[in-house]
Enzyme design. Structure first.
Site: not given
Ligand SMILES: Cc1ncc(C[n+]2csc(CCOP(=O)(O)OP(=O)(O)O)c2C)c(N)n1
Ligand SMILES: [Mg+2]
Lengths: 329, 328
Positions: A29, A56, A79, A81, A125
């Site tokens: 992104e 994703e 991240f 995460d 994050h």
């Protein structure tokens, strides 16, 4: 040697390999508007830096399919995460495709992700999720702690034929360090003895390496010499360097900011306890983040991640200093 | 729903398409029964043959497909070796994946078969990735992502539609609506009217096609392939054809299918019989019926030989358990 930052070192490894290997493509992104290690790469490689919609599962999966058919995709997850929303594609597809196909294909894929506490980004994050991925056969997991290793390990990731999760600690991005300009690769599965010592082995990863080094200074003042080991790659794990050190020191502390249960810390502690029990002269200690999400409040977040005092305390509590208080978590 | 009355397909092409359907039918109907003595889950494709055969007949050998848990038909239609597949189903080291995959993971990248998949919708992003490779390298290859009506609800599939549109990937989404996801009817799980309508919302052209009609399947796919190769991006095709068997062998109770009458399906909705009748009535140019009979006999013999070969005694060396986890 020239000094550059951790993130510049990663970007340089990418740029050098992209000049050399046209099959390397970057996917992520905001790829063409990046601020991190890949900043500006779209200008040199306009056809190979690809902007992705916020999908994703789709673009990690597409990277797996692309890797298996001839590209070398480097995916920016931002991240770590966010890897969870693509977990099927990582755990069930990327990690197993080669095995399920009886070894007839490979998946030369690099997944990059920022990890760790310290940036005041809150619970979604700031995680250290590497234990989830170390658990998975078929994946390799890399976590450099300094600019030199970051460049060399990225260079290796870009020529490795297996899927590699490349973890970039967000608090190290601006860390300066000596990095050669010419390309070099650091083989996976080779730990580095960051500071030699005789009294206790301290295994630390990522940002915790500098925390362990700070603890080493404290302890040296007390006459205790710890040996700090940075595994650099978490999977494969260089157990022989760790074992060799424990055989000399007789003591082990593992430092990682990930949660304590089913973690890299428990893994290393268990392996040493199982394979080098006779060498141990005291209890193995683990210094980790707690079994709690990462909090937002700066005071609380700072209390989450291990610091030098806790590491020093844990070293003393391996039996080096009688009655040392172990802060329980 | 898209049907096709005429076709440019030559007699030779019709023969090949019929042969593919016939081999799939023989393979699957032979497994029905045999599966009891095999390890693992087996999902049969009988009834849906026209989809795999029609789609793959519109592809070149080096084009890609990503398949599903119900993947034998796709694999056969893409040219995978039937004997090696049968051996894989037995868990043999000489199986198509060395016994590491099984029914739900049959793959042969040399034939463009990226693999069956144990995750509903899981292979769809992989197909997008193969399309990305083709786009980046300018090879002109296209990629087909098969998934079911149930799998079509997966986030990964819907995200893939976005990705494919935004990158204009040469990919075709082939949604096989067989009316059920396990025991749940599509009416109870599939939101919206159909996949073509969903595709419109993503800015992707789509069509609903009679999945028993191999001529219509082929025509719709050929147009989608043309678009993909021309750089016009993805297409969504929903193919409608019910399966003859239950969801899975050893769990083929079909009480959830009140009007399921396998015999009726086999007489009224058999894609092989449909093609035969089109040939007989002269709307499709094909071989004489006795030649089609011979193709059926050859298919049965091919599958029987595969079963015989796969039934030979074998051992799988437990030491190979750790092979192929990593390249090194
Ligand atoms: C992600 C995921 N969820 C659930 C399952 C269990 N499962 C296996 S097959 C199936 C039904 C799939 O239905 P559909 O996509 O319509 O394919 P069909 O079986 O009808 O060919 C389900 C739910 C699975 N394999 N993967
Ligand atoms: Mg279905």
């Amino acid at each position: 040697m020239r000094t550059i930052t951790y993130q510049q070192a990663i970007g340089e490894a990418l740029a050098q390999q992209m000049r050399f290997d046209r099959s390397v493509v970057l996917m992520g992104e905001d790829s063409t508007n990046a601020w991190g290690p890949t900043k500006g790469l779209h200008l040199e490689f306009p056809d190979r830096v690809l902007d992705m919609p916020i999908t994703e599962a789709a673009f990690v999966g597409a990277a797996v399919g692309a890797a298996a058919t001839g590209l070398r995709p480097v995916v920016d997850l931002l991240f770590i995460d966010f890897a969870t929303v693509a977990f099927d594609q990582i755990a069930n597809q990327a990690a197993k495709l080669r095995y399920m196909a009886g070894g007839r294909i490979s998946v030369p894929l690099v997944l990059r992700a920022m990890w760790g506490t310290g940036l005041r980004r809150g619970a979604q994050h700031s995680q250290a999720l590497h234990p989830l991925f170390v658990h998975l056969p078929g994946l390799k997991v890399v976590a450099p702690s300094n600019p030199y290793d970051a460049k060399g390990l990225m260079a290796q990731a870009l020529v490795d034929d297996d899927p590699v999760l490349f973890l970039e600690h967000k608090m190290l991005y601006f860390m300066p360090g000596g990095v050669p300009e010419e390309p070099y690769a650091i083989p996976f599965g080779s730990a580095k003895v960051v500071r030699p010592g005789t009294d206790c082995t301290v295994v630390a990863i990522g940002r915790m390496v500098s925390v362990a080094l700070a603890a080493a200074e404290q302890l040296a003042a007390e006459g205790v010499q710890i040996e700090v080991i940075d595994p650099r790659t978490l999977s494969p794990l260089d157990t022989s360097t760790i074992y060799g050190s424990v055989e000399r020191t007789g003591r082990l502390v593992v430092v990682d900011e990930a949660h304590p249960r089913c973690s890299l810390a428990t893994d290393i502690a268990a392996q040493v306890a199982q394979d080098r029990f006779a060498a141990l002269r005291g209890p193995v200690r683990m210094v980790t983040g707690p079994h709690a999400p990462v909090p937002f409040s700066p005071e609380l977040e700072d209390a989450f991640a291990p610091g030098p005092d806790q590491v020093a305390e844990a070293v003393r509590a391996t039996g080096l200093v009688k009655d040392a208080a172990v802060r329980s978590r | 729903m898209g049907t096709s009355r005429t076709t440019d397909l030559t007699v030779d092409q019709i023969v090949e398409i019929y042969r593919t359907m016939s081999v799939i039918r023989a393979f699957e109907d032979r497994l029905h029964g045999l599966a009891k003595s095999l390890p693992g889950a087996v999902h049969l494709y009988s009834g849906q043959e026209a989809v795999a055969a029609g789609v793959c007949a519109a592809l070149a050998p080096d084009d890609y497909i990503a398949s599903t848990h119900r993947g034998h038909g796709h694999a056969i239609a893409k040219g995978c070796d039937v004997e090696a597949m049968m051996k894989e189903l037995h868990g043999r080291p000489d199986g198509i994946c060395g016994g590491k995959g099984g029914s739900m993971h049959i793959a042969d990248f040399d034939r463009g078969m990226l693999g069956a998949n144990g995750l509903a919708g899981g292979g769809v992003p992989l197909a997008c990735g193969a399309a990305l490779t083709a786009r980046q390298q300018g090879t002109g290859q296209v990629s087909v992502a098969f998934t079911g009506d149930g799998g079509a609800n997966q986030g990964a599939v819907l995200e893939s539609l976005v990705l494919a549109r935004m990158l204009d990937l040469p990919v075709i989404f082939a949604i096989e609506n067989n009316g059920y996801a396990q025991a749940t009817p599509a009416a109870a799980h599939f939101s919206g009217t159909d996949m073509a309508q969903r595709a419109a919302g993503f800015g992707i052209p789509g069509a609903v096609v009679d999945g028993y009609d191999v001529i219509a399947v082929h025509a719709a796919t050929a147009e989608a392939v043309r678009r993909a190769r021309a750089g016009e991006g993805p297409t969504v095709l929903e193919f409608r054809a019910e399966r003859f068997h239950g969801h899975m062998e050893l769990w083929d109770d079909q009480s959830y299918r009140p009007d399921a009458d396998p015999e009726r399906l086999r007489t009224e909705s058999d894609p092989l019989l449909l093609l035969r009748s089109r040939i007989a009535e002269g709307t499709v140019a094909g071989p004489a019926a006795f030649e089609l009979d011979r193709i059926d006999r050859d298919a049965t013999a091919l599958v029987e030989a595969a079963v015989t070969a796969a039934s030979e005694p074998f051992t799988a060396d437990p030491r190979t358990l750790l092979d192929h986890v990593y390249t090194r």
